[in-house]
Write an enzyme that holds these catalytic residues in place. Structure first.
Site, PDB file in Angstrom:
ATOM      1  N   TRP A 130     -38.002  41.353 -42.516  1.00 34.60           N
ATOM      2  CA  TRP A 130     -37.580  41.974 -41.260  1.00 34.60           C
ATOM      3  C   TRP A 130     -37.071  40.886 -40.312  1.00 34.60           C
ATOM      4  O   TRP A 130     -37.685  39.819 -40.203  1.00 34.60           O
ATOM      5  CB  TRP A 130     -38.785  42.706 -40.649  1.00 34.60           C
ATOM      6  CG  TRP A 130     -38.541  43.374 -39.339  1.00 34.60           C
ATOM      7  CD1 TRP A 130     -37.488  44.175 -39.001  1.00 34.60           C
ATOM      8  CD2 TRP A 130     -39.394  43.323 -38.183  1.00 34.60           C
ATOM      9  NE1 TRP A 130     -37.646  44.632 -37.707  1.00 34.60           N
ATOM     10  CE2 TRP A 130     -38.789  44.127 -37.185  1.00 34.60           C
ATOM     11  CE3 TRP A 130     -40.601  42.690 -37.904  1.00 34.60           C
ATOM     12  CZ2 TRP A 130     -39.361  44.298 -35.925  1.00 34.60           C
ATOM     13  CZ3 TRP A 130     -41.165  42.868 -36.660  1.00 34.60           C
ATOM     14  CH2 TRP A 130     -40.548  43.662 -35.679  1.00 34.60           C
ATOM     15  N   ASP A 211     -48.342  43.455 -43.107  1.00 35.94           N
ATOM     16  CA  ASP A 211     -47.588  44.195 -42.099  1.00 35.94           C
ATOM     17  C   ASP A 211     -47.422  45.611 -42.637  1.00 35.94           C
ATOM     18  O   ASP A 211     -46.801  45.828 -43.677  1.00 35.94           O
ATOM     19  CB  ASP A 211     -46.210  43.543 -41.879  1.00 35.94           C
ATOM     20  CG  ASP A 211     -45.437  44.234 -40.757  1.00 35.94           C
ATOM     21  OD1 ASP A 211     -45.942  45.242 -40.210  1.00 35.94           O
ATOM     22  OD2 ASP A 211     -44.326  43.788 -40.430  1.00 35.94           O
ATOM     23  N   LYS A 246     -43.171  54.625 -36.778  1.00 35.43           N
ATOM     24  CA  LYS A 246     -42.441  55.493 -37.711  1.00 35.43           C
ATOM     25  C   LYS A 246     -43.282  56.679 -38.164  1.00 35.43           C
ATOM     26  O   LYS A 246     -42.799  57.808 -38.189  1.00 35.43           O
ATOM     27  CB  LYS A 246     -42.024  54.696 -38.947  1.00 35.43           C
ATOM     28  CG  LYS A 246     -40.752  53.907 -38.766  1.00 35.43           C
ATOM     29  CD  LYS A 246     -40.972  52.589 -38.138  1.00 35.43           C
ATOM     30  CE  LYS A 246     -39.683  51.791 -38.028  1.00 35.43           C
ATOM     31  NZ  LYS A 246     -39.905  50.531 -37.328  1.00 35.43           N
TER      32      LYS A 246
HETATM   33  C1  LMR Z   1     -36.021  48.132 -38.128  1.00 38.27           C
HETATM   34  O1  LMR Z   1     -36.266  47.231 -38.934  1.00 38.27           O
HETATM   35  O2  LMR Z   1     -34.889  48.609 -37.970  1.00 38.27           O
HETATM   36  C2  LMR Z   1     -37.143  48.697 -37.311  1.00 38.27           C
HETATM   37  O3  LMR Z   1     -38.347  48.121 -37.687  1.00 38.27           O
HETATM   38  C3  LMR Z   1     -36.888  48.608 -35.849  1.00 38.27           C
HETATM   39  C4  LMR Z   1     -37.037  47.218 -35.315  1.00 38.27           C
HETATM   40  O4  LMR Z   1     -37.865  47.011 -34.433  1.00 38.27           O
HETATM   41  O5  LMR Z   1     -36.333  46.317 -35.775  1.00 38.27           O
END
Ligand code: LMR
Length: 399
Positions: A130, A211, A246
């Site tokens: 992420w 996570d 989510k």
């Molecule tokens: C994403 O990866 O799009 C979501 O988890 C929203 C974010 O906070 O980035």
């Protein structure tokens, strides 16, 4: 003047792109950027069970004073039960410290600050991961690097390379793990792989940091916590960040939890005392509204039943969107094998695209997605999937 030397920061790779999308005036633009659940009409709504809980909460005469530093106890207990499962929570909660946090990001932030302060400043993150993970760890003072995770050749996890890498890490390195619906690849460990990973990390004294941002959106609430259960049963001390964005559609309420699993109740107490000092100095204590809603959903038998069904409907929508995309891609780009997309899980799909291809999709077709080729499946609808597949096919052929 004080501020004239401030340089402009880079836009966020996900939310920054969302802003670009909103500013785009093209009528046929398509938003596949942010991981937010939308229905087939591309509407973002509270889940029906959560909406009901919110309405019921609003009729109650609730306390207006501060929550404790580490939040609403009933919320922490309910999310603990959910995250670890009823049985394991009953057995282990005496040694698991829990705090309500500002979403999953807030939980990652507090967990990382705690680790950096008390135990370790070395962290490894999956490659890829992420977009916000590195920034969170670095802000807490951690040095971050990446462990090999997704192989573009295998279109999956290269376990051999990963395990060989983990064996080289110094003791007490923090290893960030995605519990389920890996973001951005959608590739998760199997049960056997979790077992092997747990043993390896135990042997090499690595710190597991889970996570958990998509619980219930993979294969369902029970199957989605397999990795966590295995690590708990194997006796790891570990950290778990839990997001209710989510799976409760509580995005803007910022609802999440931090769990720190210690060896015993005395350690839990000392750990908690340090976490509370960190929270107190950052924002004092969390807001109540979203946590009350989530706790209410989980405490009321009928609401919880409905919530589990709502989650099932969301999984069905994601699976249908994925299947439909694969069908259209197979039609518009039959020379490419996209069957690997079927093995991915959760809210995202990682396409085989590079930065030049994703830039072309945005510029030529108004199809917005982050530069790593991740698409949020909930941006797809029966009306726009063919257009997305056509655009992707064009850039895959070299546009
Ligand atoms: C994403 O990866 O799009 C979501 O988890 C929203 C974010 O906070 O980035």
């Amino acid at each position: 003047m004080f501020f004239n030397k401030v340089l402009e920061g880079l836009p966020d790779p996900i939310f920054g792109l969302g802003e670009m999308f909103r500013a785009d005036v093209r009528e046929n633009k398509i938003d596949l950027v942010v991981g937010i659940y939308k229905d087939e009409e591309l509407r973002m709504q509270l889940m029906p069970s959560v909406k009901k809980a919110k309405e019921q909460i609003l009729t109650q005469d609730l306390a207006v004073d501060y929550l404790p530093i580490d939040g609403l106890r009933s919320f922490c207990d309910e999310i603990g039960r959910l995250a670890f499962g009823d049985e394991r929570w009953k057995v282990h909660h005496g040694r698991i410290y829990a705090a309500q946090t500002l979403g999953g990001t807030g939980s990652l932030q507090i967990g990382t600050a705690f680790l950096a302060q008390e135990i370790s400043k070395e962290a490894v993150l999956s490659n890829p991961t992420w977009a916000n993970h590195s920034a969170i760890f670095q802000r807490a003072g951690c040095k971050t690097s990446f462990y090999p995770y997704y192989s573009k050749v295998l279109h999956g996890i290269d376990l051999e390379v990963l395990f060989a890498f983990l064996k080289t890490l110094p003791e007490k390195t923090i290893v960030l793990l995605h519990e389920v619906c890996h973001n951005p690849t959608g590739c998760d460990f199997s049960q056997e792989q979790w077992r092997a990973l747990s043993l390896l990390m135990q042997k090499h004294k690595l710190i597991p940091f889970f996570d958990c941002a998509y619980h219930g959106l993979g294969d369902g609430l029970d199957l989605d916590r397999l990795g966590l259960e295995i690590f708990l049963d194997d006796g790891h001390e570990m950290i778990v960040s839990y997001s209710c964005s989510k799976n409760f559609s509580l995005y803007c309420q910022r609802v999440g939890a931090l769990f720190i699993v210690g060896e015993n109740a005395a350690i839990k107490m000392r750990v908690g005392s340090q976490v509370k000092r960190i929270i107190r100095s950052l924002y004092s204590n969390p807001p109540a509204h979203g946590a009350r809603i989530a706790a209410h959903v989980l405490q009321e038998i009928d609401l919880k039943k409905q919530w589990v069904e709502d989650l099932g409907a969301m999984r069905y929508r994601l699976a249908t969107a994925r299947k439909c995309l694969i069908q259209h891609l197979s039609h518009f780009a039959p020379e490419f094998d996209v069957s690997f997309l079927q093995r991915q899980k959760g809210m995202f799909s990682l396409l085989d695209l590079d930065k030049s291809q994703t830039s072309a999709l945005i510029a030529k077709f108004g199809i917005y997605l982050p530069e790593n080729g991740r698409i949020s499946l909930t941006g797809l609808s029966p009306q726009n999937t063919a257009a997305v597949a056509q655009g992707v096919a064009t850039v895959m052929r070299g546009f």
